[in-house]
Every structure is written in C-alpha cells, then in structure tokens.
Design a protein around this motif. Structure first.
Motif, short mmCIF file in Angstrom:
data_model
loop_
_atom_site.label_atom_id
_atom_site.label_comp_id
_atom_site.label_asym_id
_atom_site.label_seq_id
_atom_site.Cartn_x
_atom_site.Cartn_y
_atom_site.Cartn_z
N ILE A 1 -2.62 5.84 -11.09
CA ILE A 1 -2.28 7.26 -11.29
C ILE A 1 -0.99 7.61 -10.52
O ILE A 1 -0.14 8.35 -11.03
CB ILE A 1 -3.45 8.17 -10.87
CG1 ILE A 1 -4.62 7.92 -11.82
CG2 ILE A 1 -3.05 9.64 -10.90
CD1 ILE A 1 -5.91 8.60 -11.42
N GLY A 2 -0.83 7.05 -9.33
CA GLY A 2 0.40 7.30 -8.56
C GLY A 2 1.63 6.90 -9.35
O GLY A 2 2.62 7.64 -9.41
N LYS A 3 1.54 5.73 -9.99
CA LYS A 3 2.67 5.26 -10.80
C LYS A 3 2.92 6.23 -11.96
O LYS A 3 4.07 6.59 -12.23
CB LYS A 3 2.35 3.86 -11.32
CG LYS A 3 3.57 3.09 -11.77
CD LYS A 3 3.12 1.72 -12.23
CE LYS A 3 4.08 0.64 -11.87
NZ LYS A 3 3.46 -0.69 -12.10
N TYR B 1 -9.33 8.49 -6.27
CA TYR B 1 -8.66 8.03 -7.50
C TYR B 1 -7.48 7.12 -7.22
O TYR B 1 -6.79 6.70 -8.14
CB TYR B 1 -8.20 9.25 -8.33
CG TYR B 1 -9.34 10.05 -8.90
CD1 TYR B 1 -9.84 9.75 -10.18
CD2 TYR B 1 -9.93 11.07 -8.18
CE1 TYR B 1 -10.90 10.46 -10.70
CE2 TYR B 1 -10.99 11.79 -8.70
CZ TYR B 1 -11.47 11.48 -9.96
OH TYR B 1 -12.53 12.18 -10.48
N TYR C 1 7.52 2.79 -5.33
CA TYR C 1 8.78 3.42 -5.73
C TYR C 1 9.76 2.38 -6.27
O TYR C 1 10.47 2.65 -7.25
CB TYR C 1 9.40 4.19 -4.55
CG TYR C 1 8.46 5.24 -3.97
CD1 TYR C 1 7.51 5.86 -4.78
CD2 TYR C 1 8.50 5.60 -2.63
CE1 TYR C 1 6.62 6.79 -4.26
CE2 TYR C 1 7.62 6.55 -2.10
CZ TYR C 1 6.69 7.13 -2.92
OH TYR C 1 5.81 8.05 -2.41
N GLY D 1 -5.21 3.80 -6.28
CA GLY D 1 -5.27 2.38 -6.63
C GLY D 1 -5.65 2.11 -8.07
O GLY D 1 -6.05 1.00 -8.42
N1 COA Z 1 -2.56 -2.31 -1.87
C1 COA Z 1 -1.36 -2.81 -2.30
N2 COA Z 1 -0.52 -2.11 -3.12
C2 COA Z 1 -0.89 -0.90 -3.50
C3 COA Z 1 -2.12 -0.30 -3.10
C4 COA Z 1 -2.96 -1.08 -2.25
N3 COA Z 1 -4.15 -0.59 -1.80
N4 COA Z 1 -2.20 0.93 -3.64
C5 COA Z 1 -1.06 1.11 -4.35
N5 COA Z 1 -0.27 0.02 -4.27
C6 COA Z 1 1.05 -0.17 -4.85
C7 COA Z 1 1.05 -1.30 -5.78
O1 COA Z 1 2.35 -1.84 -5.67
C8 COA Z 1 0.87 -0.66 -7.14
O2 COA Z 1 1.57 -1.40 -8.10
P1 COA Z 1 0.80 -2.18 -9.30
O3 COA Z 1 0.27 -1.09 -10.19
O4 COA Z 1 1.88 -2.98 -9.93
O5 COA Z 1 -0.30 -2.97 -8.65
C9 COA Z 1 1.56 0.67 -6.99
O6 COA Z 1 1.39 1.00 -5.60
C10 COA Z 1 1.00 1.78 -7.83
O7 COA Z 1 -0.36 1.97 -7.53
P2 COA Z 1 -1.13 3.27 -8.04
O8 COA Z 1 -2.56 2.89 -8.27
O9 COA Z 1 -0.39 3.88 -9.18
O10 COA Z 1 -1.00 4.22 -6.78
P3 COA Z 1 -2.00 5.42 -6.34
O11 COA Z 1 -2.62 6.07 -7.51
O12 COA Z 1 -2.87 4.93 -5.26
O13 COA Z 1 -0.95 6.45 -5.73
C11 COA Z 1 0.06 7.19 -3.69
C12 COA Z 1 -0.02 6.06 -4.74
C13 COA Z 1 1.06 6.76 -2.61
C14 COA Z 1 0.54 8.47 -4.35
C15 COA Z 1 -1.38 7.37 -3.09
O14 COA Z 1 -1.79 6.17 -2.48
C16 COA Z 1 -1.46 8.51 -2.08
O15 COA Z 1 -1.71 9.64 -2.46
N6 COA Z 1 -1.31 8.20 -0.80
C17 COA Z 1 -1.39 9.23 0.25
C18 COA Z 1 -0.22 10.20 0.18
C19 COA Z 1 1.11 9.51 0.34
O16 COA Z 1 1.27 8.61 1.13
N7 COA Z 1 2.11 9.99 -0.43
C20 COA Z 1 3.46 9.44 -0.40
C21 COA Z 1 4.23 9.99 0.71
S1 COA Z 1 5.85 9.21 0.75
#
Ligand code: COA
Length: 152
Positions: free
Chosen positions: A77-79, A72, A112, A74
C-alpha cells in the motif's frame, strides 16, 4: 489490496494517528497541513493511509507525512501511495517531486528508490535542529535528513 485515495475535506476528522506515524511532532504535522493538501487512502470506508503534498517552489512538490496504518503495512500500500502522490503531483503540473527521510529509515529509503527517486543530498542534523526529543530507529540515532528527488 484495492485502495481509493481522496483529498481530506473539512467534514473528515484529521487522522493524526496516521500522520504522527510519519512524524512525531504535532507542530510540524500541523504546519504541513496548513501549507499543503492531505490525501487519505481508504479500504471501503476505513482510512488506512495518508500523505500530504506541499508546493515548495514553482513546479516542485514535496511528499511529506506519508504513512500506512500498522495493520496494513508491508502489503504494497505504501508503494501505491507513493505512486499515487507522484501522479497527483504531475496533475498539479509539477516537474520535480521531492521527498525526505531520516538516515535511519532503511525501508523508506528502499521504497522511495524503488519508485524512482534518487538521492540528491543530506540535510545534516535536521532532526537534531528541529525535534526536542532524540529519535531512534533500527538501533540508530536519526540525525540527518536524506533528500530524494524524481523528475516527472
Ligand atoms: N522489510 C523490508 N522492506 C520493507 C518492509 C519491511 N518490513 N516494509 C516495506 N519495505 C520496503 C520494501 O522495499 C518494499 O518493496 P517491495 O514491494 O519491492 O518488497 C517497499 O518498502 C514497499 O512496501 P509497502 O508494503 O508498499 O510499504 P508499506 O505499505 O509498509 O508503507 C510506509 C511504507 C513507510 C509508508 C509504512 O511502513 C509506514 O507508514 N511507516 C511509518 C511512517 C513512516 O515512516 N513514514 C515515512 C516517513 S519518511
């Protein structure tokens, strides 16, 4: 994607698969779980994300262990989770929300800052001091923790 967020209760199994995505040390994850509250993100009945809120100082809450299931990621959802955590911290009367990430966590640093966090400092060699294994991400060794803060 529509998600719901709820606090982890004693009836629900702890989603280590997700918690360990954010932090490879089970010992550190367990320490956070003892000291903080975990929140689960669900799509229908499936747990697809998690974060933990820790009260670190008066009026200061730290978001730790935020993660979205690989299938899920990208999709925004993280945002949504970061913004939800900020909202919860405000409801808990925090004035400052903090978060930390590795020097190698480029996407996390982007996320962040897009959510309003500003870099406040660097905890040098945090990952060398606190982890037995070397951590590599994006072809870089993870050594330092970048500290970020948001006033709410
Ligand atoms: N390439 C570039 N930027 C990316 C990216 C990718 N593959 N995936 C996320 N981002 C960045 C972008 O800036 C994006 O901003 P945008 O919506 O303006 O494009 C922003 O992150 C939000 O993306 P989102 O889809 O909401 O993130 P996500 O659902 O993938 O969740 C994490 C982000 C970090 C929670 C997720 O990737 C994760 O679980 N990672 C593994 C665990 C982890 O590292 N946790 C953090 C520890 S500090």
């Amino acid at each position: 994607m529509r998600i719901t967020v709820e606090k982890l209760d004693t009836r629900t199994e702890t989603p280590y698969n997700l918690l360990l995505l954010a932090d490879p040390s089970k010992e550190i994850v367990d320490n956070y779980l003892r000291r903080g509250d975990a929140y689960l993100a669900k799509i229908e009945d499936e747990i697809i994300g998690v974060y933990v809120l820790l009260q670190t100082r008066p009026q200061t809450i730290e978001i730790v262990n935020i993660a979205v299931h690989e299938d899920y990621q990208g999709r925004g959802i993280g945002k949504q989770l970061v913004l939800d955590a900020i909202k919860k911290a405000k409801m808990l009367h925090a004035k400052t929300v903090e978060i930390g990430t590795g020097n190698t966590s480029i996407h996390q640093l982007a996320l962040y800052q897009k959510c309003g966090f500003r870099i406040t400092g660097i905890d040098q060699d945090f990952f060398i001091r606190n982890y037995d294994e070397e951590i590599y991400e994006n072809g870089i060794q993870c050594r330092d923790m970048i500290r970020l803060r948001l006033q709410v």
